[in-house]
Design a protein around this motif. Structure first.
Motif, PDB file in Angstrom:
ATOM      1  N   ALA A  60       0.817  -1.245  -0.056  1.00  0.00           N
ATOM      2  CA  ALA A  60       0.023  -0.180  -0.082  1.00  0.00           C
ATOM      3  C   ALA A  60       1.037   1.110   0.202  1.00  0.00           C
ATOM      4  O   ALA A  60       1.705   1.295   0.529  1.00  0.00           O
ATOM      5  CB  ALA A  60      -0.920  -0.157   1.276  1.00  0.00           C
ATOM      6  N   LYS A  61       0.269   2.209  -0.819  1.00  0.00           N
ATOM      7  CA  LYS A  61       0.850   3.456  -0.829  1.00  0.00           C
ATOM      8  C   LYS A  61       0.086   4.325   0.282  1.00  0.00           C
ATOM      9  O   LYS A  61      -1.159   4.455  -0.098  1.00  0.00           O
ATOM     10  CB  LYS A  61       0.828   4.037  -2.173  1.00  0.00           C
ATOM     11  N   HIS A  62       0.689   4.932   1.488  1.00  0.00           N
ATOM     12  CA  HIS A  62      -0.205   5.634   2.499  1.00  0.00           C
ATOM     13  C   HIS A  62       0.441   6.782   2.386  1.00  0.00           C
ATOM     14  O   HIS A  62       1.498   7.324   2.788  1.00  0.00           O
ATOM     15  CB  HIS A  62      -0.022   4.954   3.747  1.00  0.00           C
ATOM     16  N   GLU A  63      -0.570   8.015   2.161  1.00  0.00           N
ATOM     17  CA  GLU A  63      -0.246   9.342   1.918  1.00  0.00           C
ATOM     18  C   GLU A  63      -1.107  10.413   2.870  1.00  0.00           C
ATOM     19  O   GLU A  63      -2.239  10.191   2.981  1.00  0.00           O
ATOM     20  CB  GLU A  63      -0.511   9.970   0.603  1.00  0.00           C
ATOM     21  N   ILE A  64      -0.388  11.202   3.260  1.00  0.00           N
ATOM     22  CA  ILE A  64      -1.038  12.532   3.916  1.00  0.00           C
ATOM     23  C   ILE A  64      -1.267  13.622   2.901  1.00  0.00           C
ATOM     24  O   ILE A  64      -0.364  13.965   1.935  1.00  0.00           O
ATOM     25  CB  ILE A  64      -0.058  13.204   5.140  1.00  0.00           C
ATOM     26  N   GLY A  73      -5.959  15.392   5.426  1.00  0.00           N
ATOM     27  CA  GLY A  73      -6.559  13.890   5.064  1.00  0.00           C
ATOM     28  C   GLY A  73      -5.475  13.152   4.842  1.00  0.00           C
ATOM     29  O   GLY A  73      -4.549  13.370   4.807  1.00  0.00           O
ATOM     30  N   ARG A  74      -6.141  12.033   4.334  1.00  0.00           N
ATOM     31  CA  ARG A  74      -5.068  10.600   4.052  1.00  0.00           C
ATOM     32  C   ARG A  74      -5.767  10.070   2.994  1.00  0.00           C
ATOM     33  O   ARG A  74      -6.982   9.856   2.790  1.00  0.00           O
ATOM     34  CB  ARG A  74      -4.791   9.837   5.127  1.00  0.00           C
ATOM     35  N   MET A  75      -4.865   9.227   2.236  1.00  0.00           N
ATOM     36  CA  MET A  75      -5.356   8.323   1.309  1.00  0.00           C
ATOM     37  C   MET A  75      -4.371   7.113   0.888  1.00  0.00           C
ATOM     38  O   MET A  75      -3.201   7.455   1.086  1.00  0.00           O
ATOM     39  CB  MET A  75      -5.354   8.998  -0.189  1.00  0.00           C
ATOM     40  N   MET A  76      -4.848   5.952   0.927  1.00  0.00           N
ATOM     41  CA  MET A  76      -4.213   4.604   0.640  1.00  0.00           C
ATOM     42  C   MET A  76      -4.589   3.796  -0.506  1.00  0.00           C
ATOM     43  O   MET A  76      -5.868   3.883  -0.692  1.00  0.00           O
ATOM     44  CB  MET A  76      -4.436   3.786   2.050  1.00  0.00           C
ATOM     45  N   ILE A  87      -8.060   1.902  -0.745  1.00  0.00           N
ATOM     46  CA  ILE A  87      -8.286   1.360   0.491  1.00  0.00           C
ATOM     47  C   ILE A  87      -8.906   2.279   1.371  1.00  0.00           C
ATOM     48  O   ILE A  87      -9.960   1.831   2.153  1.00  0.00           O
ATOM     49  CB  ILE A  87      -6.995   0.818   1.164  1.00  0.00           C
ATOM     50  N   ASP A  88      -8.426   3.617   1.547  1.00  0.00           N
ATOM     51  CA  ASP A  88      -9.153   4.486   2.358  1.00  0.00           C
ATOM     52  C   ASP A  88      -8.672   5.884   1.988  1.00  0.00           C
ATOM     53  O   ASP A  88      -7.815   6.102   1.454  1.00  0.00           O
ATOM     54  CB  ASP A  88      -8.396   4.375   3.962  1.00  0.00           C
ATOM     55  N   LEU A 121     -13.019   0.137  -4.814  1.00  0.00           N
ATOM     56  CA  LEU A 121     -12.972   0.547  -3.489  1.00  0.00           C
ATOM     57  C   LEU A 121     -14.168  -0.231  -2.843  1.00  0.00           C
ATOM     58  O   LEU A 121     -14.953  -1.101  -3.420  1.00  0.00           O
ATOM     59  CB  LEU A 121     -13.177   1.904  -3.329  1.00  0.00           C
ATOM     60  N   HIS A 122     -14.350  -0.361  -1.684  1.00  0.00           N
ATOM     61  CA  HIS A 122     -15.146  -0.759  -0.776  1.00  0.00           C
ATOM     62  C   HIS A 122     -15.813   0.384  -0.008  1.00  0.00           C
ATOM     63  O   HIS A 122     -15.068   1.149   0.691  1.00  0.00           O
ATOM     64  CB  HIS A 122     -14.917  -1.994   0.178  1.00  0.00           C
ATOM     65  N   VAL A 123     -17.204   0.629   0.292  1.00  0.00           N
ATOM     66  CA  VAL A 123     -17.599   1.539   0.907  1.00  0.00           C
ATOM     67  C   VAL A 123     -18.877   0.886   1.855  1.00  0.00           C
ATOM     68  O   VAL A 123     -19.519   0.160   1.315  1.00  0.00           O
ATOM     69  CB  VAL A 123     -18.327   2.625  -0.041  1.00  0.00           C
TER      70      VAL A 123
END
Length: 157
Positions: A60-64, A73-76, A87-88, A121-123
């Motif tokens: 996973a790439k996890h970013e601020i 925020g963040r994005m994964m 992911i998120d 994605l899953h929501v």
């Protein structure tokens, strides 16, 4: 609206927990817990989610996400088998409903199109974010209670 991103580092943990609380407080606030108990429960849930993501999404790439120098925020995401899986994506309350999420999704979709990838994605069922995803061209592919699986196909596929 210029959004920037950088990879998450260990010192971001307090911000990420604060962000998590803003996204989950409502569902836990109806429990008859005092503030200390509620904070402990939210922290336990945050740590469980973090551990689950680390185990399930190894690449996973996890970013601020930043706007004008502020962490908003963040994005994964994780790229796997011709697909970018979102992911998120979470934004602080002051930045929700103002186009920032749309902008992030459009950037992700553009990157996917350039690489001839789809986006999935899953929501959580009932999450208002579903409307945003649908406005951005995602469609439901499967119901995996309590979630909906959604997909976006870029035109270049």
């Amino acid at each position: 609206m210029m959004l920037q991103a950088r990879n998450v580092v260990a010192k971001d943990d307090a911000f990420l927990f604060e962000l998590y609380v803003t996204t989950r407080m409502n569902e836990f606030s109806m429990l008859a817990l005092d503030e200390q108990q509620l904070h402990a429960l939210l922290h336990m849930q945050y740590e469980a989610q973090k551990k689950s993501y680390q185990q399930k999404f190894l690449q996973a790439k996890h970013e601020i996400i930043y706007y004008e120098g502020l962490r908003i925020g963040r994005m994964m995401t994780e790229i796997k088998s011709r697909n970018i899986h979102l992911i998120d994506i979470s934004l602080l309350p002051d930045f929700r409903g103002k186009g920032y999420g749309t902008k992030l999704l459009k950037q992700l979709q553009s990157a996917a199109a350039n690489q001839q990838l789809s986006v999935t994605l899953h929501v959580l069922q009932g999450n208002p974010a579903r409307r945003l995803y649908e406005r951005c061209g995602f469609y439901v592919t499967e119901e995996i209670t309590p979630y909906l699986a959604m997909r976006f196909e870029s035109c270049s596929e």
